[in-house]
Scaffold this motif. Structure first.
Motif, mmCIF file in Angstrom:
data_model
loop_
_atom_site.group_PDB
_atom_site.id
_atom_site.type_symbol
_atom_site.label_atom_id
_atom_site.label_comp_id
_atom_site.label_asym_id
_atom_site.label_seq_id
_atom_site.Cartn_x
_atom_site.Cartn_y
_atom_site.Cartn_z
ATOM 1 N N THR A 182 -9.657 4.095 10.248
ATOM 2 C CA THR A 182 -9.558 3.020 9.593
ATOM 3 C C THR A 182 -10.470 1.991 8.964
ATOM 4 O O THR A 182 -10.289 1.591 7.974
ATOM 5 N N LEU A 183 -11.820 2.312 9.650
ATOM 6 C CA LEU A 183 -12.982 1.591 8.882
ATOM 7 C C LEU A 183 -13.194 2.299 7.281
ATOM 8 O O LEU A 183 -13.382 1.574 6.536
ATOM 9 N N LEU A 184 -12.997 3.568 7.398
ATOM 10 C CA LEU A 184 -13.190 4.125 6.143
ATOM 11 C C LEU A 184 -11.979 4.340 5.326
ATOM 12 O O LEU A 184 -12.071 4.643 3.910
ATOM 13 N N GLY A 185 -10.836 3.829 5.800
ATOM 14 C CA GLY A 185 -9.749 3.987 4.916
ATOM 15 C C GLY A 185 -9.030 5.307 4.575
ATOM 16 O O GLY A 185 -8.803 5.437 3.256
ATOM 17 N N CYS A 186 -9.385 5.928 5.441
ATOM 18 C CA CYS A 186 -8.806 7.551 5.401
ATOM 19 C C CYS A 186 -8.042 7.824 6.562
ATOM 20 O O CYS A 186 -7.831 7.263 7.449
ATOM 21 N N SER A 187 -7.564 9.131 6.549
ATOM 22 C CA SER A 187 -6.796 9.486 7.645
ATOM 23 C C SER A 187 -7.520 10.310 8.724
ATOM 24 O O SER A 187 -8.864 10.523 8.718
ATOM 25 N N VAL A 188 -7.017 10.249 9.825
ATOM 26 C CA VAL A 188 -7.648 10.868 10.950
ATOM 27 C C VAL A 188 -8.249 12.369 10.567
ATOM 28 O O VAL A 188 -9.233 12.785 10.980
ATOM 29 N N GLU A 189 -7.176 12.983 9.956
ATOM 30 C CA GLU A 189 -7.617 14.453 9.646
ATOM 31 C C GLU A 189 -8.807 14.647 8.751
ATOM 32 O O GLU A 189 -9.444 15.536 8.768
ATOM 33 N N ALA A 190 -8.711 13.575 7.686
ATOM 34 C CA ALA A 190 -9.997 13.855 6.648
ATOM 35 C C ALA A 190 -11.294 13.379 7.769
ATOM 36 O O ALA A 190 -12.237 13.930 7.239
ATOM 37 N N VAL A 191 -11.158 12.520 8.461
ATOM 38 C CA VAL A 191 -12.489 12.228 9.347
ATOM 39 C C VAL A 191 -12.760 13.472 10.246
ATOM 40 O O VAL A 191 -14.035 13.695 10.019
ATOM 41 N N LYS A 192 -11.637 14.059 10.538
ATOM 42 C CA LYS A 192 -12.256 15.229 11.360
ATOM 43 C C LYS A 192 -12.820 16.448 10.564
ATOM 44 O O LYS A 192 -13.682 17.195 10.874
ATOM 45 N N THR A 193 -12.172 16.798 9.281
ATOM 46 C CA THR A 193 -12.573 17.362 8.292
ATOM 47 C C THR A 193 -14.031 17.117 7.790
ATOM 48 O O THR A 193 -14.865 18.184 7.729
#
Length: 182
Positions: free
Chosen positions: A134-145
């Motif tokens: 949410t903070l970075l404005g991306c998907s959860v999957e993108a954060v995990k990657t």
């Protein structure tokens, strides 16, 4: 002349001199560098105005001096609040930076900005992956990657033998596998 090119030329010719002057005024080299940098940032933010300035170095000096004065006033206000007891200062016996911490910060600086932000928010700020997304404005999957790739890069930068992080349980293995295939 292009405003950015003009500013580059002014920077090359006068930045060191301005830092030396601000250092003499502030008594703090890092602060001097910061206020001069802020002056150049303000020039970049208003290229039309900067282009009209007759003496760019004098203008930058004035801006840097005003920034230094503002920072000094804010610092004095902070110290006044601390002395009054309305604000408690940080404990003076805070531990120094360990060599491991310094090495980690250096390794983090080698990561791309997005990966560095993700790692810091998740591992150092201890935010859940969903909040980081949410903070970075991306998907959860993108954060995990990003986390998987950043951990591997950090392991390489820090000279660990195995660049793969040790899994801490089935959920970690599953999330890493999902991130690899994302």
């Amino acid at each position: 002349m292009d405003p950015e090119e003009q500013l580059s030329q002014v920077y090359a010719a006068s930045a060191a001199r301005l830092v030396a002057q601000m250092y003499a005024m502030t008594g703090d080299y890092a602060e001097a560098q910061d206020v001069v940098q802020e002056a150049f940032v303000r020039a970049l933010a208003r290229p039309g105005r900067f282009r009209e300035v007759v003496n760019p170095e004098a203008w930058l000096r004035t801006v840097a001096l005003n920034v230094a004065r503002s920072r000094h006033r804010r610092g004095a206000l902070l110290h006044g609040l601390i002395r009054s007891g309305r604000l408690v200062p940080a404990p003076p016996d805070a531990p120094g930076l360990s060599p491991d911490h310094v090495a980690l910060v250096a390794a983090l600086q080698r990561l791309p900005r997005s990966a560095r932000e993700t790692v810091v928010l998740h591992h150092l700020a201890d935010l859940p992956v969903t909040e980081v997304a949410t903070l970075l404005g991306c998907s959860v999957e993108a954060v995990k990657t990003r986390l998987v790739r950043a951990r591997r890069a950090l392991a390489e930068h820090l000279g660990e033998d195995d660049a793969r992080p040790a899994p801490s349980g089935p959920a970690t293995i599953r999330s890493e596998r999902e991130a690899r295939h994302a």
